[in-house]
Design an enzyme around this catalytic site. Structure first.
Site, PDB file in Angstrom:
ATOM      1  CB  SER A 241      -0.860  -0.003   1.266  1.00 11.41           C
ATOM      2  OG  SER A 241      -0.017   0.187   2.385  1.00 11.41           O
ATOM      3  CE  LYS A 242       1.430   7.917  -1.536  1.00  8.74           C
ATOM      4  NZ  LYS A 242       2.275   8.184  -2.661  1.00  8.74           N
ATOM      5  NE  ARG A 243       0.564   3.639   7.565  1.00  5.34           N
ATOM      6  CZ  ARG A 243       0.009   2.933   8.532  1.00  5.34           C
ATOM      7  NH1 ARG A 243      -1.302   2.769   8.538  1.00  5.34           N
ATOM      8  NH2 ARG A 243       0.743   2.387   9.483  1.00  5.34           N
TER       9      ARG A 243
END
Ligand code: GLU
Length: 472
Positions: A241-243
């Site tokens: 994910s982005k994180r």
């Protein structure tokens, strides 16, 4: 036949790590096989297009030396070709016009959902063709006529044999009512016309591949080889994910990751040489690369590993080159008043401790700004105020005799003569704190050497020592 591959991004945003990996593997395969690497921009979905995306794709590929041989070819400039091929399919019954309203399709989808089965268009318009109006009206789409029976299979170079029952495939849209082809259609036409021999792309395209194969069959074309690349996951084995690191490549570059490090790291996302070697230049990757060494198990994106590669390449890089990358991270808006030797010296001191170049900003602040600190920090072990003062006075006297651009070696020699048999810490700790204001920092000799690359270096250093004396 020349091994021909393509990187075919849709310009829907900045190029991410996964996209760069696809580009890299295609590039490596082409170079390894003396083949051709095509850059094709799949821009047929105008609603999802993002301004600047194509520029970013090109710039990113260039940054990493992934130079393409042909292109960029824009699909949006090839509509006529897709229409001709769509007409051919319609004429031979492998595709058909569908004029169903959005409401009807929505209704079919609702029914499918209620019955908990995947949506499939019911071939209504195939069975009840609309009378031709002859007006060329565009209020229809063209759908693929997927056979209701049989099995479609292919041998993926990474995943092995994959097969699906045609009854599970939908009569997907090939050409939308606005005249633009969808990905599934344009992709096949282009891969054939551009003589792509190997389709190397992310595993998320495995489910679409049977539909592509049916299209190749409808046209009577030879099917290329497919190699799907494993999913990228985070350390918890969740989809990236982005994180957890799924960021634009540009962001990594901006954080101070060197291109060589990013590239080396990405090469290992789903591939490995099956040897102990971990450090690879692009040329070495070309030599070692082999699709057979691509794994099908998900590739774990491990930021610590990226840091490890980066710290390796930071240490390796000649200082003058490193400075080009690091320039922007020094904690001043403009580095131009500072001589290169000074900035390079700072990098030389710090480079062994950096995971990324941006860290130089926080680590080297004291070189640019007088430090603030508590006077207690000046005391080594249980030195009294008097002793600290005396120690700093000695340092001051020694440094006063130093010349511009004195070397660390000379500095060291002079100090050690002074210390003789005495305790090093008593002299060097207060001095180091006076210079940096930090509990932990590089040693005072290398710091002094850097300061003495500045015309006003001596002045700056003496002022700091005086300030320390005045604190006591
Ligand atoms: N345009 C697709 C994408 O953006 C390319 C998929 C493929 O390589 O076939 O990922």
């Amino acid at each position: 036949m020349v091994a021909t591959v393509r990187f075919a991004p849709s310009p829907t945003g900045l190029l991410h790590i996964g996209g760069l990996r696809t580009a890299l593997f295609n590039f490596l395969f082409a170079r390894k096989n003396n083949g051709k690497f095509i850059l094709r921009i799949e821009d047929t979905d105008k609603s999802r297009e993002v301004r600047g995306a194509v520029e970013n794709i090109k710039e990113t590929l260039r940054t990493f030396g992934l130079n393409w041989d042909v292109g960029p070819i824009f699909q949006s400039e090839r509509l006529k070709t897709y229409h001709e091929h769509a007409s051919r399919l319609v004429a031979q019954g492998d595709a058909y016009k569908c004029g169903c309203s959005e409401e009807r399709i929505a209704d079919l989808k609702k029914h499918a959902q209620a019955e908990k089965r995947p949506f499939r268009y019911d071939k209504h318009c195939l069975k009840n063709p609309a009378p031709s109006t002859g007006s060329g009206s565009n209020h229809f789409v063209i759908r693929q006529n997927v056979p209701e029976e049989g099995i479609t299979s292919f041998e993926d170079l990474v995943y092995g044999k994959i097969q699906v029952a045609n009854s599970t495939l939908d009569d997907g849209i090939l050409v939308k009512s606005d005249g633009y082809p969808v990905y599934n259609f344009a992709n096949v036409i282009d891969d054939h016309l551009m003589e792509i021999t190997h389709v190397i792309r992310g595993e998320e395209f495995i489910p679409s591949t049977p539909k592509h194969i049916l299209l190749y069959k409808s046209f009577g074309w030879q099917v290329p080889q497919f190699a799907h690349l494993p999913l990228l996951v985070d350390k918890k084995r969740q989809k990236l994910s982005k994180r957890s690191g799924d960021a634009a490549v540009k962001e990594y570059v901006e954080k101070g990751y060197l291109p060589e490090a990013i590239l080396n790291f990405i090469a290992f996302l789903g591939w490995n040489p099956k040897t102990e070697q971990e450090i690879f230049s692009l040329d070495e990757l070309i030599k070692a690369f082999d699709l057979e060494k691509v794994n099908k198990s998900a590739a774990v994106f491990d930021l610590e590993k990226l840091n490890w590669f980066n710290s390796h390449y930071i240490k390796e890089k000649p200082l003058s080159e490193l400075l080009k990358y690091a320039q922007r991270y020094f904690p001043v808006t403009d580095t131009s008043p500072y001589p290169e030797e000074f900035l390079e010296k700072i990098l030389e001191i710090e480079k062994g401790r950096l995971n990324k170049l941006s860290e130089v900003g926080e680590r080297a602040g004291y070189f640019f700004q007088e430090p603030e600190y508590n006077k207690d920090l000046l005391s080594w072990k249980d030195m009294t105020g008097e002793e600290i003062k005396k120690s700093l006075e000695v340092s001051k006297k020694i440094i006063f005799n130093f010349q511009f651009s004195i070397s660390k070696k000379e500095i060291e020699k002079t100090f050690f003569q002074e210390i003789g048999e005495g305790d090093k810490g008593t002299l060097l700790w207060p001095l180091r704190v006076a210079l940096t204001g930090l509990r932990a920092s590089p040693g005072p000799f290398e710091i002094l050497e850097a300061f003495f690359c500045l015309q006003n270096g001596k002045e700056t250093v003496l002022k700091r020592i005086q300030k320390a004396i005045d604190k006591i």
